[in-house]
Design a protein around this motif. Structure first.
Motif, short mmCIF file in Angstrom:
data_model
loop_
_atom_site.label_atom_id
_atom_site.label_comp_id
_atom_site.label_asym_id
_atom_site.label_seq_id
_atom_site.Cartn_x
_atom_site.Cartn_y
_atom_site.Cartn_z
N MET A 1 0.85 -1.19 0.00
CA MET A 1 0.00 0.00 0.00
C MET A 1 0.89 1.24 0.00
O MET A 1 2.01 1.23 0.48
N ASN A 2 0.34 2.34 -0.56
CA ASN A 2 1.08 3.59 -0.54
C ASN A 2 0.13 4.76 -0.28
O ASN A 2 -1.09 4.58 -0.14
N GLU A 3 0.70 5.93 -0.24
CA GLU A 3 -0.07 7.14 0.08
C GLU A 3 -1.23 7.37 -0.89
O GLU A 3 -2.31 7.80 -0.52
N LYS A 4 -1.01 7.02 -2.17
CA LYS A 4 -2.05 7.24 -3.18
C LYS A 4 -3.29 6.38 -2.91
O LYS A 4 -4.42 6.79 -3.22
N ASP A 5 -3.09 5.19 -2.35
CA ASP A 5 -4.23 4.34 -2.02
C ASP A 5 -5.15 5.01 -1.02
O ASP A 5 -6.38 5.03 -1.19
N PHE A 6 -4.57 5.59 0.03
CA PHE A 6 -5.38 6.27 1.03
C PHE A 6 -5.98 7.55 0.47
O PHE A 6 -7.10 7.92 0.83
N SER A 7 -5.24 8.22 -0.38
CA SER A 7 -5.76 9.44 -0.99
C SER A 7 -6.99 9.14 -1.84
O SER A 7 -7.99 9.87 -1.80
N GLN A 8 -6.95 8.04 -2.59
CA GLN A 8 -8.09 7.65 -3.42
C GLN A 8 -9.29 7.26 -2.57
O GLN A 8 -10.43 7.59 -2.90
N LEU A 9 -9.03 6.55 -1.46
CA LEU A 9 -10.11 6.17 -0.56
C LEU A 9 -10.77 7.41 0.04
O LEU A 9 -11.99 7.50 0.12
N TYR A 10 -9.95 8.34 0.47
CA TYR A 10 -10.47 9.57 1.07
C TYR A 10 -11.27 10.37 0.05
O TYR A 10 -12.37 10.87 0.35
N ASP A 11 -10.75 10.50 -1.16
CA ASP A 11 -11.47 11.23 -2.21
C ASP A 11 -12.81 10.59 -2.52
O ASP A 11 -13.81 11.28 -2.76
N ALA A 12 -12.83 9.25 -2.49
CA ALA A 12 -14.09 8.53 -2.76
C ALA A 12 -15.12 8.83 -1.68
O ALA A 12 -16.31 9.01 -1.97
N LEU A 13 -14.69 8.90 -0.44
CA LEU A 13 -15.61 9.22 0.65
C LEU A 13 -16.16 10.63 0.50
O LEU A 13 -17.35 10.87 0.69
N VAL A 14 -15.29 11.57 0.18
CA VAL A 14 -15.71 12.96 0.03
C VAL A 14 -16.67 13.11 -1.14
O VAL A 14 -17.71 13.77 -1.03
N GLU A 15 -16.34 12.49 -2.26
CA GLU A 15 -17.16 12.63 -3.46
C GLU A 15 -18.56 12.04 -3.30
O GLU A 15 -19.52 12.49 -3.92
N THR A 16 -18.68 11.01 -2.46
CA THR A 16 -19.99 10.37 -2.25
C THR A 16 -20.75 10.96 -1.06
O THR A 16 -21.78 10.43 -0.66
N GLY A 17 -20.20 12.04 -0.49
CA GLY A 17 -20.87 12.69 0.62
C GLY A 17 -20.72 11.95 1.94
O GLY A 17 -21.49 12.17 2.87
N ASN A 18 -19.73 11.08 2.02
CA ASN A 18 -19.52 10.28 3.23
C ASN A 18 -18.32 10.72 4.05
O ASN A 18 -17.80 9.97 4.87
N SER A 19 -17.84 11.93 3.80
CA SER A 19 -16.69 12.43 4.55
C SER A 19 -16.99 12.42 6.05
O SER A 19 -18.05 12.84 6.48
N GLY A 20 -16.04 11.93 6.82
CA GLY A 20 -16.24 11.86 8.27
C GLY A 20 -16.80 10.54 8.74
O GLY A 20 -16.87 10.29 9.94
N LYS A 21 -17.20 9.68 7.80
CA LYS A 21 -17.74 8.37 8.16
C LYS A 21 -16.64 7.31 8.12
O LYS A 21 -15.53 7.56 7.66
N LEU A 22 -16.96 6.14 8.60
CA LEU A 22 -15.98 5.07 8.70
C LEU A 22 -15.93 4.21 7.44
O LEU A 22 -16.96 3.95 6.82
N MET A 23 -14.73 3.75 7.11
CA MET A 23 -14.55 2.80 6.03
C MET A 23 -13.63 1.69 6.55
O MET A 23 -12.60 1.97 7.15
N THR A 24 -14.01 0.47 6.33
CA THR A 24 -13.20 -0.66 6.77
C THR A 24 -12.30 -1.12 5.63
O THR A 24 -12.77 -1.39 4.52
N LEU A 25 -11.01 -1.21 5.92
CA LEU A 25 -10.04 -1.64 4.93
C LEU A 25 -9.18 -2.73 5.55
O LEU A 25 -8.43 -2.49 6.49
#
Length: 245
Positions: A1-25
């Protein structure tokens, strides 16, 4: 894993209106999760002044402050300032006591904070530390001796607080206004007393912690980095070390 993986996950949360919510990885040990998320947090904090995150781990080794500092220096620090100006590490009770006693032994406690009362309380704290360590060697999960250990450390804080109150000219008992005056002094001055306090007792200038996290579950230590709050779970520590608790 690298920094870009987390960046993509974070962007996906923000874009779907789920910023601040939990994601299990789920990822196996040794896949680079801790290293990658450290890089991501530094990059994101540099890009977004309002970015906040939580880092939760049950092992100290998963959050190496030295590595975090190196990662921070690789980003555009001009956007957020130097690491030392943006990072506050809140130690557990046992770690705080160890730093206090080492400072006393090395004679690095600033003159403005030292007093006969402080020396008396430090001697008592040293005795309680030895007793508590003996108990912990037999059973790390026991709470026996913790109350006395904690009270001895609190007495040290009281002695230091009295000296701080004289420095900033506030009266006893210390009320919310007095705490604000102390907080302002610690965050705006570069005196030996302020610098030492920010290293040993950083929560003295984070008043909100005393209200919001005073009852947080045991085995928890709170760290505030670059506006990012980290909850670092320590297996042998009992509770957060909060200045005004």
């Amino acid at each position: 894993m690298n920094e870009k993986d987390f960046s993509q996950l974070y962007d996906a949360l923000v874009e779907t209106g789920n910023s601040g919510k939990l994601m299990t990885l789920a990822a196996p040990t040794g896949s680079g999760k801790s290293y990658a998320v450290t890089q991501f947090l530094c990059q994101q904090a540099a890009k977004d002044q309002n970015f906040h995150a939580f880092f939760v781990t049950d092992q100290k080794k998963n959050l190496r402050i030295d590595d975090f500092q190196k990662a921070w220096t690789r980003v555009d620090v001009e956007k957020r300032g130097a690491f030392e100006k943006n990072v506050v590490i809140i130690h557990s009770l046992r770690d705080t006591v160890q730093e206090l006693l080492e400072a006393d032994e090395k004679g690095t406690i600033p003159e403005g904070l030292d007093s006969p009362k402080l020396q008396t309380t430090l001697s008592s704290l040293r005795r309680q530390q030895k007793l508590f360590d003996l108990v912990q060697q037999q059973d790390e999960s026991t709470m026996v001796g913790l109350s006395e250990f904690s009270k001895a450390e609190f007495a040290v804080r009281q002695a230091i607080a009295e000296k701080l109150m004289r420095i900033v000219d506030v009266n006893s008992p210390l009320d919310s206004e007095g705490k604000s005056v102390i907080s302002h002094y610690l965050t705006t001055r570069d005196t030996p007393e302020a610098l030492w306090m920010n290293k040993i007792y950083p929560t003295a200038n984070i008043l909100i912690y005393s209200q919001r996290y005073a009852k947080y579950p045991s085995n928890t230590c709170i760290t505030r980095l670059m506006g990012i709050l980290y909850f670092h779970l320590l297996s042998t520590q009992k509770e957060p070390q909060l200045w005004y608790s």
